[in-house]
Design an enzyme around this catalytic site. Structure first.
Site, PDB file in Angstrom:
ATOM      1  N   GLU A   1       0.811  -1.221   0.000  1.00 58.45           N
ATOM      2  CA  GLU A   1       0.000   0.000   0.000  1.00 58.45           C
ATOM      3  C   GLU A   1       0.843   1.269   0.000  1.00 58.45           C
ATOM      4  O   GLU A   1       0.518   2.236  -0.691  1.00 58.45           O
ATOM      5  CB  GLU A   1      -0.975   0.007   1.177  1.00 58.45           C
ATOM      6  CG  GLU A   1      -2.113  -0.996   1.059  1.00 58.45           C
ATOM      7  CD  GLU A   1      -1.739  -2.416   1.474  1.00 58.45           C
ATOM      8  OE1 GLU A   1      -0.574  -2.618   1.901  1.00 58.45           O
ATOM      9  OE2 GLU A   1      -2.585  -3.316   1.366  1.00 58.45           O
TER      10      GLU A   1
ATOM     11  N   HIS B   1     -11.160  -4.612  10.144  1.00 55.62           N
ATOM     12  CA  HIS B   1     -11.800  -4.417   8.837  1.00 55.62           C
ATOM     13  C   HIS B   1     -13.154  -3.717   8.958  1.00 55.62           C
ATOM     14  O   HIS B   1     -14.005  -3.868   8.084  1.00 55.62           O
ATOM     15  CB  HIS B   1     -12.020  -5.759   8.125  1.00 55.62           C
ATOM     16  CG  HIS B   1     -10.781  -6.417   7.607  1.00 55.62           C
ATOM     17  ND1 HIS B   1      -9.848  -6.992   8.433  1.00 55.62           N
ATOM     18  CD2 HIS B   1     -10.311  -6.600   6.341  1.00 55.62           C
ATOM     19  CE1 HIS B   1      -8.869  -7.501   7.700  1.00 55.62           C
ATOM     20  NE2 HIS B   1      -9.119  -7.283   6.437  1.00 55.62           N
TER      21      HIS B   1
HETATM   22  C1  LIG Z   1      -2.323  -4.446   4.669  1.00 52.32           C
HETATM   23  C2  LIG Z   1      -3.373  -5.271   4.022  1.00 52.32           C
HETATM   24  N1  LIG Z   1      -3.575  -5.147   2.705  1.00 52.32           N
HETATM   25  C3  LIG Z   1      -4.528  -5.861   2.081  1.00 52.32           C
HETATM   26  C4  LIG Z   1      -5.302  -6.736   2.775  1.00 52.32           C
HETATM   27  C5  LIG Z   1      -6.411  -7.517   2.091  1.00 52.32           C
HETATM   28  N2  LIG Z   1      -6.009  -8.909   1.963  1.00 52.32           N
HETATM   29  C6  LIG Z   1      -6.340  -9.845   2.865  1.00 52.32           C
HETATM   30  S1  LIG Z   1      -5.676 -11.339   2.526  1.00 52.32           S
HETATM   31  C7  LIG Z   1      -4.934 -10.743   1.136  1.00 52.32           C
HETATM   32  C8  LIG Z   1      -4.114 -11.646   0.295  1.00 52.32           C
HETATM   33  C9  LIG Z   1      -2.926 -12.137   1.049  1.00 52.32           C
HETATM   34  O1  LIG Z   1      -2.173 -12.961   0.234  1.00 52.32           O
HETATM   35  P1  LIG Z   1      -1.055 -13.897   0.820  1.00 52.32           P
HETATM   36  O2  LIG Z   1      -0.150 -13.108   1.688  1.00 52.32           O
HETATM   37  O3  LIG Z   1      -0.443 -14.614  -0.316  1.00 52.32           O
HETATM   38  O4  LIG Z   1      -1.832 -14.903   1.785  1.00 52.32           O
HETATM   39  P2  LIG Z   1      -2.885 -16.013   1.355  1.00 52.32           P
HETATM   40  O5  LIG Z   1      -4.230 -15.383   1.395  1.00 52.32           O
HETATM   41  O6  LIG Z   1      -2.528 -16.520   0.018  1.00 52.32           O
HETATM   42  O7  LIG Z   1      -2.740 -17.067   2.416  1.00 52.32           O
HETATM   43  C10 LIG Z   1      -5.220  -9.396   0.957  1.00 52.32           C
HETATM   44  C11 LIG Z   1      -4.733  -8.576  -0.150  1.00 52.32           C
HETATM   45  C12 LIG Z   1      -5.072  -6.842   4.157  1.00 52.32           C
HETATM   46  N3  LIG Z   1      -5.803  -7.638   4.913  1.00 52.32           N
HETATM   47  N4  LIG Z   1      -4.097  -6.122   4.744  1.00 52.32           N
END
Ligand SMILES: Cc1ncc(C[n+]2csc(CCOP(=O)(O)OP(=O)(O)O)c2C)c(N)n1
Ligand SMILES: Cc1ncc(C[n+]2csc(CCOP(=O)(O)OP(=O)(O)O)c2C)c(N)n1
Ligand SMILES: [Mg+2]
Ligand SMILES: [Mg+2]
Lengths: 343, 336, 343, 336
Positions: free
Chosen positions: A73, A142
Site C-alpha cells: 500500500e 476491517h
Molecule cells: C495491509 C493489508 N492489505 C490488504 C489486505 C487484504 N487482503 C487480505 S488477505 C490478502 C491476500 C494475502 O495474500 P497472501 O499473503 O499470499 O496470503 P494467502 O491469502 O494466500 O494465504 C489481501 C490482499 C489486508 N488484509 N491487509
C-alpha cells in the site's frame, strides 16, 4: 432522473464516466482489475475488487489503465500521489480504510502537504477510494470508520456518501477535483438501491444535503447513519416532532452554513456517527455549533457514536456497537423534554 | 562492456564542464549555508550535501528538465544538480517569500516541478514510492522520461524501499534508484543497521541490476548512471546503483560526529571528490586549470548573489499562512 | 520538593528510575543509544537520541537494554509492541510524531487492539515516546501535533505533559502502566526548567492539573499551550479577570470531571491547542462540555488552535500559525463582554 | 548434510502421529467451517487453510508452548498446529462467549498466548514485526524460545517483510520466517506481484539462509524447520523458509477462483498433502493404516464436539462490549 441502481453500481459508473472523459484517469489497487498476470482469465471474469465494485472496468479500459498492484500500500498509494502531481489523475483503492496504517505517510506527509510545502506550485489530483464501516461482521481490523483522522489533515478532502446518487455525483467530482480526495464507501451500503442520474452527474464538495426538513430538531448523520437518522425522524414525526436530517456528504470541506442554519431553525442538535467518539467528526461538528451556533441552542448537543472500543466481532456485540435508533430517540426525548414511544 | 578508459573518454567537454560547475556550486552553496547557519541566520536545521557532489551530478548529467528526480532531507545537492535556481533555493532556506516554495517549505522541502525536481523529503524513504509515481506517469503517457530516485543508506531499511523497488520491477518502470551510501544514518553506521553487505546486493531480491560504484568518483557515477538511464529509456526497467560516498560534515549542522574517528574523517576528506574530478578533467585534457578557475570564480559570485538575494528578500506576507492548502479552497478551509 | 532541572532531564530521569527498578524495561529507537556498532565510541559520547534526551542511559544500562534500531519504524515499533505483550516493558522512541505514517498500523491495529481482540487475555505495556510541536522551524513534516489521531484510537492512552515535573511523573506512570501509552514531548519545551521531585515520582493518568485557579473563565491548555494560557491568565488578572487554567495532561483517559467542574464555576470556556482544528482535542473537549456542561455555559465555547494548514517553514508564518496570547485574549474579551488591553 | 533418506528417518513415531493428527484436525476443522459458513451460520468472512496443512504442522512440530508463532488472516491451521483448543476456536469463529477471545476477535483474530499463539492477523504482513518482538523478548530474557512467523506470498511485498527480516538479521533474533507461497494473494498470482523468482531468494538481501521446500510435503517442511529452529536456538539468527503450497479453496469462502484454470485446481488437488503424508507414514512403517483411521475417527468426533460446543454456547453478554479495552480503565473510557 435516473434508473434505480445500487450504491456500488453508482460508484462504478462514476469511474466509468471519468475514465471515458479523460485518458489521464487510471485505476490502481489490489485486484481492482483482478487476476493481474493471469493469461487465461477473461477480463469479464476478473474480480474487479474484493467486493466487485470495479468489475467490468478492466474489460472496457484495459489493463493499461486498470492496474492490479502488489500488496504494497505504501508503494502504490505513494505512486498514485506522485503520478497525480506529474500529470495523471489516478483513482487508487485502499481496500479497507483500516489499512491506512501501512501507507498513511504517503498521504499525511506527502500528497496532502505537497501544495503547501511547495508554495502552491503543484496540484495532486488523486482520489483514494476506501471501504469503511461496521456491521459486516468483519471484526476489529476491517470495520473501522477512520475519516476523522483524514479530516484532521489539512490538504486532504474527505467525502462520505450515504446514497447511490450522492456516491456517483460526489465521486465524479472527487476524481475531477485537483486536490487529493479520500472517498469513503460503507461496505454495508453497496447493495443499497436508489435512483441515480445517468451520464455525467456531479455534486460539489462542501455542500451538505438536507435529507429531510423539519423544524424541531436537527440530526446530522454521517454516511450510513443518515439512514438511521431518517428512521428516527419518521418515528418522531408520528409523534409530532419534525426532525431535520442533514447529511454533510463531505467532511472536509464541511458545509458549516447548512448545519448552523438548521440549528438556528430547530435549536436542538444531535449528531449521529459510527466512528469512535474521541476527536471524532461528531465532536467536531458539535464544537462548531457550540461556538458559532451557541445562541441558537436550547439544549445540550448530543453525539451518538460508537463507544470507545474496537469493533467487536460477535454479531450481538457489533449490533450494540453501532448507533441505534433507540439511543438517538432517547437523546431526542431528553432534548425535547417529552417522553416518546421507542421504535 | 567497454573498458574503464573508453568509458572515461566518453565524457564530452561541455558535459565535463557542466559537471564541474554543478559540483562547485553544490560545494560552495553548502559551505556558505554552513557558515550562515553557524551564525544563526538560517532557521531550523540543515543537512549538508558537501562531499557527496559526485553522486547527484554524475546522475543528473543524464537528465533533462523533462526527467524527474525525488530527493531526501539532504536535498540541496540534488536540487542544484537538477538546475534549480540558486537564488530561489537560498531564499527558501532563509524562509523568504522569493524562495522556490515561497518560504513555506524550507531546506527539507525544496521542489521545482518545472525542473523535474519533485521535492526534497523530510521522511526517510518517503521519496521512493513517489519515484514510482512519476515513472508511472511516463509509462502511461508513453514518454521517455526517466526518474532518478535518491535515498540514503539509512533509507534502505525502510519498508518503502522494498515496496518501491518491487513495484518498479514488476511494472518495469523507468526509474534509476540511487543509494547514497555515506556509511551512516545519523550516528548509526550502515553495517550496524543493514544486514546486507552492499545495498546493491538487494537488487537481486527484485531481479533488477544492482551496481556498486565509487560515489566519490564523478566519472564512475556518470557511467553507471548513463547505462541505467539508457536502460530505463529502452523500457527495460529499473536499476539500483549504490554510490559509496562520504558526508563531509555531520548529520546535521551541530553534530560533532563522535561516532567517526579522526582518521576516518581525515582519510576520507583527502579523497575529495572535486579535487579528484579536477584531476580527471585536466589529465584528460578536457579542461585547463584556467577554465576551472574561471568557473570557480563565477560560482563564487553566484553564491554570493544568492545570499544577497535571500537576505534582501522579504518574508512572506501574513495571508500566505492560509493559502496553497487546496487548489480550490471552498468555504473557510474545511470547516476550520 | 526537587531540584530545578529541564524538561528533557526530567524525561531522562523517569526512564532511569524505571530501568533501575525493573530489568524488563528496555529502550529502543533510532540512535537512542547512538552510534550502534561503532567500536571506538565511548558510551558517554554516544548521541542519546537526536536531541540528546536519552544521553547517558546507555552508559548506565548498557547496549543490551538501550537498543539502537535501523530506520525501520514499522519494524521496531511493532517489535516493541509484541515484546511488551510477551514479557518486556519497552520504551520505544518514534523520533518525531510526524513519522507515525510509516508505522501506524503496529499501533492502530496491533498494539491498541490486542487486548480487546484477544478477549482480555493479554496486556501490552509499551510506551512510545515521540516529539511534537511547532516553533522549531522544522517545517511541515517535523512540527505537527498529532495526538488527536492517537486519542481517537480505543486501546491507546495518550499523554501530553507541559512541565518538567509532570513529564517525569507521567512518564514513569506511563512506563509502569500495563496498556500502550503514547507519550508526547514538545521539542520546544526540552530546555524549560522547573522543580522536579527526585527518585520515584508518579502522576496518575486521567488526572488533570489545575495550573491556576480562577472564577471567571476556564482556559484548557494542551502541552506547551498551557504556558500560553498562563500568560494570558496573568494578563487577564491585571484587568480583574481571574482565569482558571486546566492542564488535562493525559488526553486519553481524559479527566472530564475537572474540566466540567471548572466550567461549572466559571461558565466560560476557551480551549487552546496547537493541533490543526478539525477533529482535534480542542473540539473534542468543546463537544464534551457542549453536552455535559451545557447548562453551565454563559457564552460560546472558543477553540484557539492552529489553522487548517500544514506547518509553514518561514519563521514569520510559523509564529502566526501557533495560538497567540492576542487571539486568546480577544476570545476572552468577547466572552466577558469587556474590552481588555492586549498584551 | 544428511541425505534426504536419513533425514526422513528421523521423524519419530510419536511425532509422526502428532503431525498426522494435527493435519487431519486442520482439514476436518476447515471443511466443517466451510460447510457451516455456506449454510450461513458463521458470520463475517473466513479464509481456509485446507491444503496447506503440511506447512503449519511441519513447523510447529518443533515448537513447545513456550515458543511463539505469529500468524495471518488464514490462521486456523496455525492455531491448530500450535495446539489451540478446537472448541475454543470454533466458538470464537461463531462469535460466542466461550471462544478463545470471548467472541470478540473472530476468525481473523484468534490468539492463545498460553500456547504461544500470538494472534491471527487481519493485516497482511502485520505479524512480521510482531515476530521480531517476541524474539526480542526471548533474547533479552536469555531464554531459548523460538518464534515462527507465518506469512503469505502476498505479504512478501509489504514493507514490514523487509523491515522485519532486516531487524531480525541485524539483531540475530531467534525467528523462523515461514513464507507460505500458495501462488496467489487474493486473485493476483505470485509471479505478477513479486519481482523475485522465489521468496527465499530475498533472504540474500539480509544475509540469512533462504530455503525453498515443497510445502505439500510435510516431511520436507519438518526437516527444513528443524534446521532453522535449531539454528535459532543456537543463537545463529533467523532463517527464511519458503514453502510452495496450494490453497484448496478460494481466497475466502465465496471466491469462485476464475483466476485458476480447472487443470490447476485438479492437478494440485491430486497431490493432497494428507494422502502424501499417509503414504510416507505407512511406507516407513511409522504407522499402520489402522492407527491412522483411528486418529481420523477421533478427530472427526473432536470436530463434531467443537461444533456442538460452539452452537450451544451463549453469545457474549452486553457488558462485554466495553470491557477489555484497557487493563486499567480509568474514568469512563478515555472521556468517551
Ligand atoms: C495491509 C493489508 N492489505 C490488504 C489486505 C487484504 N487482503 C487480505 S488477505 C490478502 C491476500 C494475502 O495474500 P497472501 O499473503 O499470499 O496470503 P494467502 O491469502 O494466500 O494465504 C489481501 C490482499 C489486508 N488484509 N491487509
Ligand atoms: C521516517 C523517518 N524516520 C526517521 C527520520 C529521522 N532522520 C532524518 S535523516 C535520518 C538519517 C538518514 O540516513 P540516510 O538515509 O543514510 O541519509 P543521510 O542522512 O546519510 O544522507 C534520520 C534517521 C526521518 N526523517 N524519517
Ligand atoms: Mg547515510
Ligand atoms: Mg498467497
Amino acid at each position: 432522473m435516473g434508473r434505480t441502481i445500487s450504491f456500488s453500481e453508482a460508484i462504478r459508473e462514476a469511474m466509468e464516466v471519468a475514465m471515458s472523459k479523460n485518458p489521464d484517469v487510471i485505476l490502481m489497487g489490489e485486484d481492482v482489475a483482478g487476476g493481474g498476470g493471469v493469461d487465461h482469465l477473461q477480463d469479464d471474469e476478473a474480480w474487479g475488487g474484493v467486493l466487485g465494485v470495479t468489475k467490468g472496468l478492466v474489460k472496457k479500459f484495459g489493463r493499461k489503465r486498470v492496474l492490479d498492484t502488489p500488496i504494497s500500500e505504501a508503494g502504490y498509494i505513494g505512486a498514485a500521489v506522485s503520478a497525480a502531481s506529474t500529470g495523471l489523475r489516478p483513482v487508487a483503492e485502499l481496500m479497507f480504510n483500516d489499512f491506512m496504517g501501512v501507507c498513511f505517510d504517503q498521504l499525511l506527509n506527502q500528497g496532502a502537504k505537497f501544495r503547501y510545502m511547495f508554495g502552491g506550485k503543484v496540484k495532486t489530483p488523486v482520489t483514494i477510494r476506501t471501504m469503511h464501516g461496521a456491521g459486516f461482521r468483519a471484526a476489529a481490523q476491517h470495520s473501522q470508520s477512520l475519516y476523522p483522522m483524514f479530516t484532521s489533515v489539512p490538504g486532504l478532502k474527505v467525502v462520505v456518501p450515504s446514497t447511490p446518487a450522492d456516491a456517483k455525483g460526489l465521486l465524479l467530482t472527487a476524481i475531477e477535483d485537483d486536490d487529493p480526495v479520500i472517498f469513503f464507501e460503507d461496505k454495508t451500503l453497496y447493495n443499497l438501491k436508489g435512483e441515480v442520474p445517468e451520464g455525467e452527474y456531479r455534486i460539489p464538495l462542501g455542500q451538505a444535503d438536507m435529507k429531510r426538513t423539519g423544524s424541531d430538531i436537527t440530526i446530522v448523520g454521517i454516511g450510513k447513519q443518515v439512514h438511521t437518522a431518517l428512521k428516527v425522524a419518521d418515528h418522531l414525526s408520528k409523534q409530532g416532532v419534525e426532525a431535520e436530517v442533514v447529511d454533510p456528504r463531505s467532511l472536509s470541506p464541511l458545509d458549516n452554513q447548512t448545519i448552523l442554519q438548521s440549528v438556528e431553525k430547530t435549536s436542538r442538535l444531535i449528531i449521529v456517527d459510527e466512528s469512535n467518539p474521541r476527536c471524532s467528526i461528531a465532536r467536531d461538528i458539535a464544537a462548531l455549533v457550540a461556538d458559532q451556533g451557541f445562541d441558537y441552542l436550547d439544549a445540550p448537543i448530543k453525539c451518538i457514536t460508537a463507544p470507545h472500543t474496537p469493533v467487536p466481532f460477535s454479531p450481538t456485540l457489533e449490533d450494540l456497537y453501532l448507533p441505534s435508533t433507540e439511543k438517538i430517540l432517547s437523546a431526542a426525548e431528553e432534548m425535547i423534554g417529552e417522553t416518546l414511544t421507542t421504535v | 562492456m567497454k573498458s574503464v578508459e573508453e568509458k572515461q573518454n566518453s565524457i564530452q567537454q561541455e558535459q565535463g564542464l557542466w559537471m564541474f560547475r554543478k559540483m562547485v556550486q553544490i560545494r560552495k552553496f553548502e559551505d556558505a549555508v554552513r557558515e550562515i547557519f553557524a551564525r544563526g541566520d538560517i532557521p531550523g536545521f540543515v543537512h549538508l550535501y558537501a562531499g557527496e557532489e559526485a553522486v547527484a551530478v554524475g546522475v543528473c548529467a543524464h537528465l533533462t528538465d523533462q526527467d524527474f528526480i525525488t530527493s531526501t532531507h539532504r536535498g540541496h545537492g540534488h536540487c542544484i544538480a537538477k538546475e534549480c535556481d540558486l537564488k530561489g533555493m537560498m531564499a527558501e532556506i532563509y524562509g523568504r517569500a522569493t524562495g522556490l516554495c515561497k518560504g513555506k517549505g524550507g531546506s527539507m522541502h525544496i521542489a521545482d516541478f518545472e525542473k523535474g525536481m519533485l521535492g526534497a523529503n523530510g521522511i526517510v524513504g518517503g521519496g521512493i514510492p513517489l519515484a514510482c509515481g512519476s515513472a508511472l506517469t511516463a509509462k502511461v503517457k508513453e514518454t521517455d522520461q526517466v526518474t532518478a530516485c535518491f535515498f540514503g543508506d539509512g533509507a534502505n531499511n525502510e519498508g518503502t524501499f522494498h515496496e518501491g523497488l518491487n513495484l518498479a520491477a514488476i511494472w518495469n518502470l523507468p526509474v534509476v534508484f540511487v543509494a547514497e551510501n555515506n556509511g551512516y544514518g545519523e550516528a548509526t553506521p550502515f553495517h550496524y543497521a543493514s544486514s546486507c553487505t552492499h545495498i546493491a546486493d538487494r537488487a537481486q531480491a527484485y531481479n533488477i541490476p544492482g551496481v556498486v560504484v565509487d560515489g566519490r568518483d564523478a566519472v564512475a557515477v556518470y557511467h553507471a548512471a548513463k547505462e541505467a538511464v539508457e536502460r530505463a529509456k529502452r523500457g527495460e526497467g529499473p536499476t539500483l546503483i549504490e554510490c559509496k560516498t562520504f558526508r563531509n560534515y555531520g548529520h546535521f549542522e551541530g553534530d560533532t560526529q563522535t561516532y567517526k574517528t579522526k582518521e576516518e574523517r581525515e582519510s576520507q576528506a583527502e579523497k575529495d571528490v572535486i579535487q579528484r574530478f579536477i584531476q580527471y578533467l585536466t589529465d584528460e585534457g578536457i579542461a585547463s586549470k584556467k577554465d576551472l578557475d574561471r568557473i570557480e570564480n563565477e560560482v563564487e559570485r553566484e553564491v554570493e548573489e544568492a545570499i544577497r538575494f535571500a537576505e534582501e528578500s522579504p518574508f512572506p506576507s501574513e495571508n500566505e499562512l492560509t493559502t496553497d492548502v487546496y487548489v480550490s479552497y471552498p468555504t473557510d478551509g474545511g470547516g476550520a
